[in-house]
Motif scaffolding. Structure first.
Motif, PDB file in Angstrom:
ATOM      1  N   GLY A  42       0.818  -1.207   0.000  1.00  0.00           N
ATOM      2  CA  GLY A  42       0.000   0.000   0.000  1.00  0.00           C
ATOM      3  C   GLY A  42       0.849   1.252   0.000  1.00  0.00           C
ATOM      4  N   TYR A  43       0.170   2.381  -0.082  1.00  0.00           N
ATOM      5  CA  TYR A  43       0.845   3.674  -0.140  1.00  0.00           C
ATOM      6  C   TYR A  43       0.994   4.244   1.266  1.00  0.00           C
ATOM      7  CZ  TYR A  43       2.091   8.399  -1.454  1.00  0.00           C
ATOM      8  OH  TYR A  43       2.764   9.589  -1.592  1.00  0.00           O
ATOM      9  N   SER A  44       2.222   4.658   1.602  1.00  0.00           N
ATOM     10  CA  SER A  44       2.506   5.280   2.885  1.00  0.00           C
ATOM     11  C   SER A  44       2.622   6.782   2.696  1.00  0.00           C
ATOM     12  CB  SER A  44       3.822   4.740   3.448  1.00  0.00           C
ATOM     13  OG  SER A  44       4.269   5.538   4.526  1.00  0.00           O
ATOM     14  N   ASP A  45       1.753   7.528   3.378  1.00  0.00           N
ATOM     15  CA  ASP A  45       1.852   8.987   3.339  1.00  0.00           C
ATOM     16  C   ASP A  45       3.180   9.456   3.922  1.00  0.00           C
ATOM     17  OD1 ASP A  45      -0.641   9.454   2.193  1.00  0.00           O
ATOM     18  OD2 ASP A  45      -1.659   9.526   4.135  1.00  0.00           O
ATOM     19  N   ASN A  46       3.616   8.804   4.989  1.00  0.00           N
ATOM     20  CA  ASN A  46       4.842   9.193   5.659  1.00  0.00           C
ATOM     21  C   ASN A  46       6.055   9.037   4.741  1.00  0.00           C
ATOM     22  OD1 ASN A  46       6.413  10.017   7.917  1.00  0.00           O
ATOM     23  ND2 ASN A  46       6.943   7.889   8.284  1.00  0.00           N
ATOM     24  N   ARG A  47       6.128   7.924   4.023  1.00  0.00           N
ATOM     25  CA  ARG A  47       7.269   7.687   3.128  1.00  0.00           C
ATOM     26  C   ARG A  47       7.022   8.206   1.713  1.00  0.00           C
ATOM     27  NH1 ARG A  47       8.836   1.492   4.541  1.00  0.00           N
ATOM     28  NH2 ARG A  47       8.904   1.706   6.796  1.00  0.00           N
ATOM     29  N   GLU A  48       5.789   8.571   1.419  1.00  0.00           N
ATOM     30  CA  GLU A  48       5.396   9.085   0.103  1.00  0.00           C
ATOM     31  C   GLU A  48       5.758   8.122  -1.020  1.00  0.00           C
ATOM     32  OE1 GLU A  48       7.156  13.002  -0.040  1.00  0.00           O
ATOM     33  OE2 GLU A  48       5.430  13.846   1.017  1.00  0.00           O
ATOM     34  N   LYS A  49       5.466   6.841  -0.789  1.00  0.00           N
ATOM     35  CA  LYS A  49       5.694   5.817  -1.803  1.00  0.00           C
ATOM     36  C   LYS A  49       4.952   4.545  -1.410  1.00  0.00           C
ATOM     37  CE  LYS A  49       9.871   3.681   0.044  1.00  0.00           C
ATOM     38  NZ  LYS A  49      11.148   3.128  -0.338  1.00  0.00           N
ATOM     39  N   VAL A  50       4.935   3.599  -2.341  1.00  0.00           N
ATOM     40  CA  VAL A  50       4.339   2.293  -2.071  1.00  0.00           C
ATOM     41  C   VAL A  50       5.309   1.508  -1.192  1.00  0.00           C
ATOM     42  CG1 VAL A  50       3.533   0.140  -3.115  1.00  0.00           C
ATOM     43  CG2 VAL A  50       3.048   2.324  -4.234  1.00  0.00           C
TER      44      VAL A  50
END
Length: 175
Positions: A42-50
């Motif tokens: 899934g997409y992580s807002d914190n890491r700004e990537k899948v």
């Protein structure tokens, strides 16, 4: 989106939360069965990537009020999974692997039938594939030592060489 704590085992084999119990926020895209485990992609807002998480290391996920970040139209789970070795991600790069001819089965098994050999010689061929650079990727290549190596780019070759040297240094340190 969902939130959850992510755990690791301590020396007593007890589950302890990572990052002081901070909750991870993820827009789930899929789960995938690999290596006898389920993984959440899934997409992580914190890491700004899948990103990838082992489901058995997640605490109970909770639905949040946050809107889910949708998959981009060109994102394909299978393509993503082919780049991420043992579900460890790292920076994505185009890597050229130099392989002995009998390795084509392994290349196709991992990267799919559409992979195209290049620079074919009497004994070897090259393939250029997109991979997530990580120690598990390097370990996969090392498992075929003598039959496969990293031909480029130079920074990936150097990182691979450094990982192998650290392993040799660790062996020497234990003698």
């Amino acid at each position: 989106a969902i939130s959850f704590q992510y755990y690791q085992l301590n020396l007593n084999k007890e589950r302890v939360p990572r990052h002081d119990g901070k909750k991870y926020m993820v827009s789930p895209y899929a789960t995938q069965w690999r290596y006898d485990r389920y993984f959440l992609i899934g997409y992580s807002d914190n890491r700004e990537k899948v990103v990838v998480f082992r489901v058995d290391r997640m605490g109970m996920p909770e639905l949040t009020e946050e809107s889910r970040v949708p998959q981009s139209e060109d994102f394909r789970i299978q393509n993503y999974a082919e780049k991420v070795f043992w579900m460890y991600d790292g920076p994505e790069k185009q890597v050229t692997l130099r392989c002995r001819h009998h390795m084509m089965d392994h290349i196709v098994d991992y990267f799919g039938i559409d992979v195209e050999p290049e620079n074919i010689t009497e004994n070897t061929f090259d393939v250029t594939v997109s991979v997530s650079i990580s120690n598990p990727f390097f370990a996969w290549v090392a498992g075929f030592t003598g039959d496969m190596t990293i031909a480029g780019p130079a920074d990936v070759k150097t990182a691979y060489k450094n990982m192998l040297q650290r392993g040799l240094d660790d062996i020497e340190a234990t003698n």
